[in-house]
Scaffold this active site. Structure first.
Site, PDB file in Angstrom:
ATOM      1  N   GLU A   1      38.657  12.480 -68.318  1.00 46.79           N
ATOM      2  CA  GLU A   1      39.477  13.322 -67.440  1.00 46.79           C
ATOM      3  C   GLU A   1      40.951  12.988 -67.615  1.00 46.79           C
ATOM      4  O   GLU A   1      41.797  13.866 -67.628  1.00 46.79           O
ATOM      5  CB  GLU A   1      39.069  13.106 -65.966  1.00 46.79           C
ATOM      6  CG  GLU A   1      39.737  14.079 -65.001  1.00 46.79           C
ATOM      7  CD  GLU A   1      41.098  13.609 -64.496  1.00 46.79           C
ATOM      8  OE1 GLU A   1      41.839  14.455 -63.988  1.00 46.79           O
ATOM      9  OE2 GLU A   1      41.427  12.413 -64.613  1.00 46.79           O
TER      10      GLU A   1
ATOM     11  N   ASP B   1      40.448   5.337 -58.944  1.00 44.27           N
ATOM     12  CA  ASP B   1      40.534   6.476 -59.875  1.00 44.27           C
ATOM     13  C   ASP B   1      39.826   6.138 -61.174  1.00 44.27           C
ATOM     14  O   ASP B   1      40.419   5.581 -62.074  1.00 44.27           O
ATOM     15  CB  ASP B   1      42.004   6.822 -60.125  1.00 44.27           C
ATOM     16  CG  ASP B   1      42.168   8.098 -60.911  1.00 44.27           C
ATOM     17  OD1 ASP B   1      41.183   8.839 -61.061  1.00 44.27           O
ATOM     18  OD2 ASP B   1      43.291   8.359 -61.379  1.00 44.27           O
TER      19      ASP B   1
END
Ligand SMILES: [Zn+2]
Length: 470
Positions: A328, A294
């Site tokens: 993000e 991630d």
């Protein structure tokens, strides 16, 4: 040409067309698996740079590194897009323990926690209070101010294990992480401990963003995640009637926004340069691990899409951009900025694909688009069959490309197998060794194949694409 001859001619040309696509996909997968670059890029990003929290020195290094690597690919354009991002810093490693007993006999059990992103610090001495356990906001509301005031609220809602799509299980309890402090503070709580969003029993606390929404500064209580093993221990102690206290100390801090960048590369379209297709992931990560799944995986896969197109000698008709979005995790500023600038410039975006679900074996895509567009895309299903790619469903695409949504665009998310994703998500074990080279490369090839087909047939002509017989 009579009708039969015309039919045979059409049939033959359609078959050749389909065979052509099958051969192109085969070559894309071969290139990715035998001559790919995604794994080496990930190695550097993870092991040489490491965790890339927005506003950090490492995030800046990642910007510079990926820009330089994109420049080596011979794209038509590579540039940085300025974006102001929040800067939150964890500070010293957190400390926490459960305290049972009285002054005559006190037992302290050390537990694994980490501050949630965006949380305030405790005082220098730490925070100690009695604990109340709840599994939902409804349970919290039932307890009411009387039982919550002055306590630490322990949100112990677990991810639902029988949901096959683990993102659904995540979605089911992520609000206790994001808004737990907000809800608890309104009832007078002094701190919040949240069960890690992890389907496995282990000792890793998982961070993630939280927000205080409209709470005034003096009501912003410290909030941390606790590992699943320690959450169970705490819950058992509470269930035994021991009425424990919980102590934790964290020194995280929120600074003023700082300048950062989205990294963008483009192959300019040969026929329709003003039609844009985006493929991307997010360059920032949490700070505990090195963000390999991630979203280092999504970053290098997206870079690989443009490299594979070039390596395969494909000259896209439309302009294809790789966008490595910043921030993000704790702000989505990069995704918003990209969409804002695209709108300002009147750029016609027809397609965007995000990879932000880990570098695991790809299963397919979820699409945020009209039923008609999905029906058209589904006609490509058979081309993906040899690669065990079968999932083509409507659904969520990705956070960074979300702001591009309008009636014309097809948004897509790569959907890898999700069973192990939350073992690593936002935790210190999200590291390079957790990513399998072949799985990562299959994902990159799968993304490239979809981009290739979409570019070739466009969104409105898709229905003309022939199907290959199984
Ligand atoms: Zn992510």
């Amino acid at each position: 040409m009579n009708r039969i001859a015309a039919f045979i001619f059409t049939f033959l040309s359609i078959s050749l067309f389909a065979q052509d696509d099958a051969a192109t996909l085969k070559n894309i997968y071969k290139q990715s698996l035998t001559n790919g670059q995604s794994y080496d890029w990930l190695d550097y990003l993870s092991n040489e740079i490491g965790g890339r929290l927005s506003g950090s020195e490492n995030a800046q290094k990642a910007v510079e590194y990926t820009k330089a690597e994109l420049e080596k690919l011979g794209l038509d354009k590579v540039w940085l897009q300025e974006v102001m991002v929040p800067k939150w810093v964890r500070g010293e490693k957190e400390e926490a323990y459960i305290i049972v007993g009285n002054n005559d006999l006190k037992i302290k059990e050390s537990v694994n926690i980490c501050a949630l992103g965006g949380s305030t610090a405790t005082s220098d001495k730490g925070l100690q209070a009695k604990v109340v356990e709840v599994k939902s906001f409804e349970e919290l509301a039932e307890l009411g101010e009387e039982k919550v005031k002055g306590k630490i609220v322990f949100f112990n809602g677990a991810m639902q294990a029988d949901l096959i799509n683990t993102f659904e299980a995540y979605g089911g309890c992520s609000k206790q992480r994001y808004a737990g402090a907000y809800e608890a503070s309104k009832l007078g709580a002094v701190g919040v401990i949240v069960r890690s969003l992890n389907l496995r029993q282990d000792d890793f606390p998982h961070t993630g963003s939280m927000g205080y929404l409209d709470l005034p500064e003096d009501k912003r209580i410290p909030s941390a995640a606790i590992s699943t093993n320690d959450a169970n221990t705490l819950s058992e102690i509470i269930a035994s009637g021991a009425n424990p206290e919980f102590y934790f100390k964290q020194s995280c801090q929120q600074y003023d926004d700082v300048l950062s960048y989205n990294v963008i590369g483009e192959i300019t379209g040969s026929e329709f340069p003003n039609e844009f297709m985006v493929v991307g992931g997010h360059l920032d990560s949490w700070d505990l691990g090195d963000g390999s799944h991630d979203d280092g995986a999504g970053v290098v896969q997206s870079m690989e899409v443009l490299r594979l197109l070039k390596e395969s000698g494909i000259k896209p008709k439309r302009s294809i951009r790789v966008v490595l979005f910043m921030n993000e995790e704790n702000g989505l500023r990069g995704g918003r900025k990209y969409a804002e600038i695209a709108k300002e410039k009147g750029e016609n975006h027809i397609f965007a694909l995000e990879s932000d679900s880990g570098g695991f074996t790809p299963r397919g895509f979820s699409f945020d688009c009209s039923d008609a567009n999905l029906a058209q895309i589904e006609q490509w299903r058979s081309l993906f069959k040899p690669y065990l790619i079968h999932f083509f469903e409507k659904g969520y695409s990705g956070a960074d490309i979300g702001p591009l949504k309008n009636d014309n665009i097809v948004l897509a998310g790569l959907r890898p197998d999700s069973q192990r994703y939350f073992d690593y998500h936002h935790a210190s074990n999200d590291t390079f060794d957790a990513v399998n080279k072949r799985e990562l490369e299959l994902g990159a090839a799968t993304m490239t194949s979809l981009v290739y087909l979409f570019d070739k047939y466009g969104v409105n002509q898709i229905k003309n694409v022939p199907q290959i017989k199984d």
